[in-house]
Scaffold this motif. Sequence first.
Motif: not given
Length: 321
Positions: A175, A204, A207, A211, A237, A241, A246-247, A270
């Motif tokens: 990351r 992206l 992440y 995903r 993004a 997150g 992404f969370s 999303e």
Amino acid sequence: MGKLIAEFRKGWQGVAPPSLGLSIAFAVACLLVATLARWGLAHVRPDVYFTPYFPAVFFAAAFGGIRIGVVTALVGGVLGVVVNFGDAFADRARFALLTLYWGVSALTIWGVEHYRTMLAEQRRISRRLIEEEDYRKILVDELQHRLKNKLSTVHAVLHQVLHDQPQVWARIDPRLRSLAATDDLISRIDKAGCDIRDLLISELGPYGHVRFTLNGDRLFLAPKLAVTLSLMFHELATNAGKYGAFSSPRGLLQVSWTVSDDRLTVTWDETGGPSIDKISEPGFGTNLLKSALSAFDGKTEVSYLKTGLHCIMQCRIPKNE
């Protein structure tokens, strides 16, 4: 001789004012040419006294300024009265024409001087904008350099701290490398642009590539549009997150884009994220999303659905911007 020609070129282009001697020499040359033209016209119309001197006044004022233009007009009027190319004598009609000639010359000199002033102001503004742009580029390069150094420092510190925890480090290391790659990409696209797919993968990637899904053909973005979209993708993004797909462990993102004529449509969907119970007041990020594409005749629509955030970005694709 070369230096004289260079000075003449700069003076004529308005880059630098010519010397007094060169201005006078140019005005004399204009008067000589005008007098020769008047001599040639005298074979057809002997009563042409002042008309050939109008171009001489115009060019002399444009090159040497208002004072040289006034002197040229005065000398041209005297030559028109005194010098004869026939049997005519200086009667009242010629003096009436002289008054008219000086009046028109005054308007010509005023117009030329006004244009010279505007041109000088435009050049001054242009130089200032160029200097500010150069200064901005220096600051941006310095900030990018410092950001890269700080990210490298963070990377080294975390690697040292997590030396005994290889599993945790294996999740953090890619990351951090992806974030560094994103910063490098943004610095490059500001000058050359990039492909929209490469831009999205760079934003992206940190992440996790499993995903998100990208749907669309290859599309090269010009620098200005690429930078604008990179800021918008980064904002989306980051929000994903913190609060979106992404969370959540099962959250997914799908980004699609299509091109019709010269219009680009990007859809950001999303799913699988936490439910949105309350929408906060619009902040910097929301305002950025809604206004960033206005320079490209575009707009952004953001919807908070039960399945997750839904965003549609539409804009014109510039050719060389």
